[in-house]
Design a protein around this motif. Structure first.
Motif, short mmCIF file in Angstrom:
data_model
loop_
_atom_site.label_atom_id
_atom_site.label_comp_id
_atom_site.label_asym_id
_atom_site.label_seq_id
_atom_site.Cartn_x
_atom_site.Cartn_y
_atom_site.Cartn_z
N ALA A 35 0.88 -1.10 0.00
CA ALA A 35 0.10 -0.20 -0.01
C ALA A 35 0.84 1.24 -0.20
N LYS A 36 2.14 0.98 0.63
CA LYS A 36 2.98 2.37 0.68
C LYS A 36 3.35 3.03 -0.76
N ARG A 94 1.17 2.67 -3.43
CA ARG A 94 -0.10 3.41 -3.91
C ARG A 94 -0.48 4.63 -3.31
N ILE A 95 -0.18 4.57 -1.92
CA ILE A 95 -0.55 5.87 -1.19
C ILE A 95 0.50 7.01 -1.49
N SER A 96 1.65 6.72 -1.95
CA SER A 96 3.02 7.60 -2.28
C SER A 96 2.24 8.28 -3.63
N GLU A 144 -5.66 1.84 3.87
CA GLU A 144 -4.71 2.69 2.80
C GLU A 144 -5.32 4.16 2.91
N LEU A 145 -6.89 4.36 3.06
CA LEU A 145 -6.96 5.81 3.30
C LEU A 145 -6.72 6.19 4.85
N ALA A 159 -3.13 7.37 4.71
CA ALA A 159 -3.02 8.37 3.63
C ALA A 159 -3.14 9.66 4.60
N GLU A 201 -9.58 1.61 -0.18
CA GLU A 201 -8.40 1.43 -1.02
C GLU A 201 -8.03 2.47 -1.97
N LEU A 202 -6.87 2.97 -2.20
CA LEU A 202 -6.29 3.99 -2.78
C LEU A 202 -6.04 3.47 -4.43
N LEU A 255 -9.33 11.10 -2.56
CA LEU A 255 -8.60 11.78 -1.52
C LEU A 255 -8.64 13.06 -1.72
#
Length: 494
Positions: free
Chosen positions: A44-45, A47-49, A81-82, A85, A107-108, A159
């Motif tokens: 997830a890191k 996708r979040i970035s 994930e949200l 973030a 989920e992002l 987001l």
């Protein structure tokens, strides 16, 4: 620079609160995830970035640690994930409004849009019980949880929408959701020619939630009778609806909201033991749990692997399944009604009135051995279905809606059972039968004599009494008379 927000993960049907703690310190720029994340959470890191960068947020060149507490609970799924973030945005100072008593799920995507997640319904219900005041979640899950009250629900698509709340208190996003009209029930029973005894047995099974085995030649109507159960069974109660929706949400199958119709699952006979019972690397529920409070229809029952058949023994008795693997143990409810259908022999025509069975006695015996004694002992009604005389197809169809009448009778019987004992007759224990069933002494005595003659097991003895109680309920009789026991016994030794 420290920030914190909240979310949840699912372990079986248990929703576990997770504190997402984010801290940035001097050091080599990196994003480190700790707290027993699985591969999905660890990925997830990335996708979040990307999501933050595509929202115009500059990633700070610092060593960032994300702690998912409690540390001893394995974190699975993409719903965190949200929250991660949001923790990063709070640490960067992009969000400064109060996020206490708030939970974030979603989920992002790489562009910052939110995708729906599995298991949101049980997680939001658990959040409500914990006193959480508001929940942010993907718009794609809006219909799934729209019926939850006394909780501020904020469905969002991107987001970036959270950034619009900067320096102001967010307002609930009102989402008008039109409920899908209920489809009219098909009158399956009136479409069936003959098979009056089978129709009666199906009605009894529906009224008391009894397991039933249908054995007959190909084309005799076994599958049609089983599928008629969809229209005969009474609707789910509110408590049952919540139980079923939790399970379907966990599998990502509850996108239409609260489930009100009883589930009807019909897996193919090639289904594996894991597919039927549940399991896998994420310990997901199987078909028996997805059939909870509904029907599990196993057509061509003798074609299922022996290990798959025998695996049904414990769930049929306990109404639950405990799945234990190296990564942990979970428990799922599995209070289903089993409808099994099978041919009587390899060629299928042993009970046919016209066609001659080509099987030898040995072949028939070996074929019928595929149904083990312990499995048959757990099935309340066992019915042999004869083929239909073609002349009966030219008879006039009944003018009354037989399915509607059966549904009405089953619904009335269910209300009586819930008022009397808070459960269906099929699930009564011996002590509960003594307390609630009101069985006449002459009925006890007759069944005791029959049990000796037909060598009924203790389980079989009690199942006859449960079916007799259901027959009495359909006749609106307060007491179980001898005639009710005789009919119930006929379905047992047919």
């Amino acid at each position: 620079m420290f920030a914190k927000c909240s979310s949840m993960v699912m372990t079986g049907l248990q929703a576990i609160p997770v504190e997402v703690e984010v801290d940035g310190t001097r050091g080599q720029p990196s994003l480190i995830m700790i707290g027993l994340p699985n591969k999905t959470v660890d990925e997830a890191k990335e996708r979040i970035s990307s999501a933050l960068q595509n929202c115009g947020i500059r990633i700070r060149s610092i060593r960032t640690v994300v702690n998912l507490a409690p540390a001893e609970v394995r974190k699975t799924g993409s719903a965190l994930e949200l929250a991660i973030a949001v923790g990063l945005l709070k640490m960067y100072g992009e969000i400064d409004w109060d996020t206490t008593q708030t939970m974030f799920f979603g989920e992002l995507s790489l562009d910052g849009s939110l995708k729906s997640v599995k298991g949101l319904f049980p997680m939001v219900l658990a959040a409500q019980e914990l006193g959480v005041k508001r929940v942010f979640f993907p718009q794609g899950n809006a219909k799934e949880i729209s019926m939850i009250e006394d909780l501020a629900l904020y469905p969002i698509n991107h987001l970036r929408e959270l950034l619009f709340f900067k320096n102001q208190s967010p307002k609930p996003l009102i989402n008008s959701l039109s409920s899908k009209p209920q489809e009219p029930k098909i009158d399956v029973l009136s479409q069936m020619v003959g098979q009056e005894q089978a129709k009666r047995a199906i009605q009894i099974a529906a009224a008391g939630r009894h397991n039933i085995l249908l054995i007959g030649s190909p084309g005799a109507g076994k599958s049609m009778l089983a599928k008629a159960m969809r229209s005969i069974l009474p609707p789910l109660t509110k408590t049952e609806s919540v139980e079923v929706t939790k399970l379907y949400s966990l599998k990502g199958l509850a996108q239409t909201g609260l489930i009100k119709e009883r589930p009807f699952r019909e897996p193919h006979h090639s289904t594996s033991t894991v597919g039927l019972l549940g399991g896998g690397h994420l310990l997901q529920p199987g078909e028996i749990s997805l059939a909870h409070q509904g029907v599990l229809f196993l057509d061509e029952f003798t074609e299922y692997q022996s290990s798959v058949q025998e695996a049904l023994r414990q769930p049929l008795e306990d109404g639950r399944i405990v799945i234990t693997r190296a990564i942990g143990s979970v428990e799922y409810p599995a209070r289903f009604m089993l409808i099994a259908a099978a041919n009587p022999c390899p060629c299928g025509y042993q009970y046919h009135e016209a066609k001659v069975c080509k099987c030898t006695p040995r072949e028939i015996a070996n074929y019928q051995k595929r149904l083990s004694g312990p499995i048959l002992d757990r099935i309340d009604l066992q019915l042999k279905i004869q083929s239909i005389d073609p002349q009966r197809f030219i008879e006039p169809k009944p003018k009354i809606n037989q399915t509607a009448l059966a549904n009405q009778a089953a619904s009335v019987a269910q209300i009586v059972q819930l008022e009397r004992q808070q459960k269906a007759n099929a699930f009564l224990s011996y002590k509960e039968l003594q307390k609630f069933a009101q069985i006449k002494l002459v009925s006890w005595q007759f069944l005791s004599q029959a049990a000796k003659k037909f060598l009924l097991s203790s389980r079989g003895y009690l199942k006859v009494l449960r079916v007799a109680r259901t027959i009495a309920d359909l006749e609106q009789s307060e007491e179980v008379d001898k005639k009710h026991v005789i009919e119930a016994l006929a379905y047992r030794i047919n």
